[in-house]
Design an enzyme around this catalytic site. Structure first.
Site, PDB file in Angstrom:
ATOM      1  N   LYS A  67      12.051   7.400   7.938  1.00  0.00           N
ATOM      2  CA  LYS A  67      11.140   6.566   7.151  1.00  0.00           C
ATOM      3  C   LYS A  67      11.233   6.915   5.669  1.00  0.00           C
ATOM      4  CE  LYS A  67       7.233   7.706   5.912  1.00  0.00           C
ATOM      5  NZ  LYS A  67       5.926   7.519   6.532  1.00  0.00           N
ATOM      6  N   ARG A 111      -0.557   4.016  10.222  1.00  0.00           N
ATOM      7  CA  ARG A 111      -0.542   5.235  11.038  1.00  0.00           C
ATOM      8  C   ARG A 111      -1.415   6.313  10.408  1.00  0.00           C
ATOM      9  NH1 ARG A 111       1.421   9.201   7.438  1.00  0.00           N
ATOM     10  NH2 ARG A 111       3.686   9.528   7.583  1.00  0.00           N
ATOM     11  N   THR A 138      -5.107   0.096  -0.729  1.00  0.00           N
ATOM     12  CA  THR A 138      -4.750  -0.322   0.629  1.00  0.00           C
ATOM     13  C   THR A 138      -5.206   0.683   1.665  1.00  0.00           C
ATOM     14  OG1 THR A 138      -2.829  -1.550  -0.183  1.00  0.00           O
ATOM     15  CG2 THR A 138      -2.827  -0.917   2.137  1.00  0.00           C
ATOM     16  N   GLN A 139      -5.007   1.981   1.411  1.00  0.00           N
ATOM     17  CA  GLN A 139      -5.402   2.979   2.392  1.00  0.00           C
ATOM     18  C   GLN A 139      -6.913   3.005   2.589  1.00  0.00           C
ATOM     19  OE1 GLN A 139      -5.199   5.489   5.420  1.00  0.00           O
ATOM     20  NE2 GLN A 139      -3.447   4.512   4.454  1.00  0.00           N
ATOM     21  N   GLY A 222      -5.244  11.804   0.819  1.00  0.00           N
ATOM     22  CA  GLY A 222      -4.528  11.519  -0.421  1.00  0.00           C
ATOM     23  C   GLY A 222      -3.529  12.578  -0.841  1.00  0.00           C
ATOM     24  N   ALA A 223      -3.786  13.836  -0.494  1.00  0.00           N
ATOM     25  CA  ALA A 223      -2.927  14.934  -0.951  1.00  0.00           C
ATOM     26  C   ALA A 223      -1.741  15.099  -0.009  1.00  0.00           C
ATOM     27  CB  ALA A 223      -3.731  16.225  -1.063  1.00  0.00           C
ATOM     28  N   ASP A 224      -0.844  14.118  -0.058  1.00  0.00           N
ATOM     29  CA  ASP A 224       0.277  14.081   0.876  1.00  0.00           C
ATOM     30  C   ASP A 224       1.580  14.587   0.279  1.00  0.00           C
ATOM     31  OD1 ASP A 224       0.664  12.035  -0.889  1.00  0.00           O
ATOM     32  OD2 ASP A 224       0.974  10.479   0.606  1.00  0.00           O
ATOM     33  N   LYS A 228      -0.853  17.233  -5.448  1.00  0.00           N
ATOM     34  CA  LYS A 228      -2.011  16.362  -5.263  1.00  0.00           C
ATOM     35  C   LYS A 228      -3.186  17.165  -4.697  1.00  0.00           C
ATOM     36  CE  LYS A 228       0.614  12.114  -4.423  1.00  0.00           C
ATOM     37  NZ  LYS A 228       0.833  10.988  -3.482  1.00  0.00           N
TER      38      LYS A 228
END
Length: 315
Positions: A67, A111, A138-139, A222-224, A228
């Site tokens: 991905k 997901r 969007t999230q 958010g901290a992906d 972050k």
């Protein structure tokens, strides 16, 4: 190789099937039954953007997935979505590409929202009197849709930096049946809500420990990527239950990584979501506990949602 666009993917995806597959994926991941190579991450500082490449194979599956996911956070000012991406599904027996899912980042967003739904089901207090949302993109919409399907609370307190986008988010939430309060600061979200979802790409803490009431559950998505952060490290240290999607990833980035680096928490305090789903971990035991789910996004989620939607598309 077949190519499917976002409209085809959205028309064929079954939410209940995707949820079950992702739950199975988390359990398999914690059991060591998933190959997840290291994440490749790019940072485009001048463009306020980032990109990650994730891949996974679940033991016994006929397919594996690669991905690509991008987030360029100034895009709305250009009339473009912040997030984009695609998934490539390949045969695990021959290596042949089977399908390109040109989902424009929608599967990644979904997901993640489904993981948030799972975390809230396992960790939220018995009675949620208000949902707090940090972010309006969007999230934030996908997270609210999944909470709408799984939690009866219909009170929402929302904050975001962009007022126009926040107003649009409020209008969206009202179409789902929520009574909406717009908060001028994250502190007021924390004061009003006992289930808080953090969905922003912030690089500075938005929620502070002293603002959060006992009994609150926080899902932080958010901290992906490195750099972050949405939560004050003192808030992470204060949590009674610390649940992560991946011990490995969350030790290196995400909300708990900073508290680990500062010596405020120990690795032994962390539990994977897969352990809770398998019944080998311990979630909330009373309504005064603060619980935190740190979700950095694990490639097994991509593999599971991709395999499910491909099966549906092939009918």
């Amino acid at each position: 190789m077949k190519v499917f666009d976002r409209q085809q993917i959205m028309a064929h995806l079954d939410i209940d099937d995707a949820l079950a597959r992702i739950e199975h994926g988390f359990i398999a991941y914690t059991a060591g039954q998933v190959q997840v190579p290291p994440v490749q991450a790019f940072a485009f500082v001048q463009a306020n953007g980032d990109c990650c490449i994730k891949s996974a194979h679940v033991e016994g599956s006929d397919t594996f997935t690669v991905k690509v996911s991008t987030g360029f956070y100034d895009n709305p000012g250009l009339g473009l979505p912040s997030n984009d991406g695609l998934m490539l599904v390949l045969c695990a027996r021959t290596g042949r590409p089977l399908a390109l899912l040109q989902d424009e980042g929608w599967l990644t967003g979904l997901r993640t929202a489904l993981a948030g739904r799972i975390a809230a089901r396992l960790l939220a207090p018995r009675e949620v009197h208000a949902i707090g949302m940090l972010g309006s993109g969007t999230q934030a919409r996908l997270q609210l849709e999944q909470l709408h399907a799984s939690n009866p609370c219909r009170n929402l307190v929302a904050w975001a930096r962009g007022q126009d986008q926040l107003q649009g988010y409020a209008d969206f939430a009202r179409t789902l049946g929520y009574a909406v309060q717009l908060a001028p600061t994250p502190e007021q979200v924390a004061d009003a809500a006992n289930l808080i979802v953090c969905t922003t790409p912030s690089r500075v803490p938005l929620l502070r420990s002293e603002w959060v009431r006992p009994g609150t559950h926080i899902t932080a998505v958010g901290a992906d990527a490195p750099g972050k952060q949405e939560l004050d490290v003192a808030l992470v240290a204060r949590a009674d239950r610390l649940v992560v999607d991946s011990l490995d990833q969350c030790s290196r980035y995400g909300e708990v990584s900073g508290a680990l680096a500062a010596g405020l928490i120990q690795h032994e305090q962390l539990q994977e979501l897969g352990a809770l789903l398998a019944g080998t971990g311990q979630g909330r035991t009373h309504d005064q506990q603060i619980t935190l789910a740190d979700l950095t996004g694990v490639a097994v989620q991509d593999a599971q949602i991709a395999s499910g939607v491909l099966a549906a598309l092939n009918g």
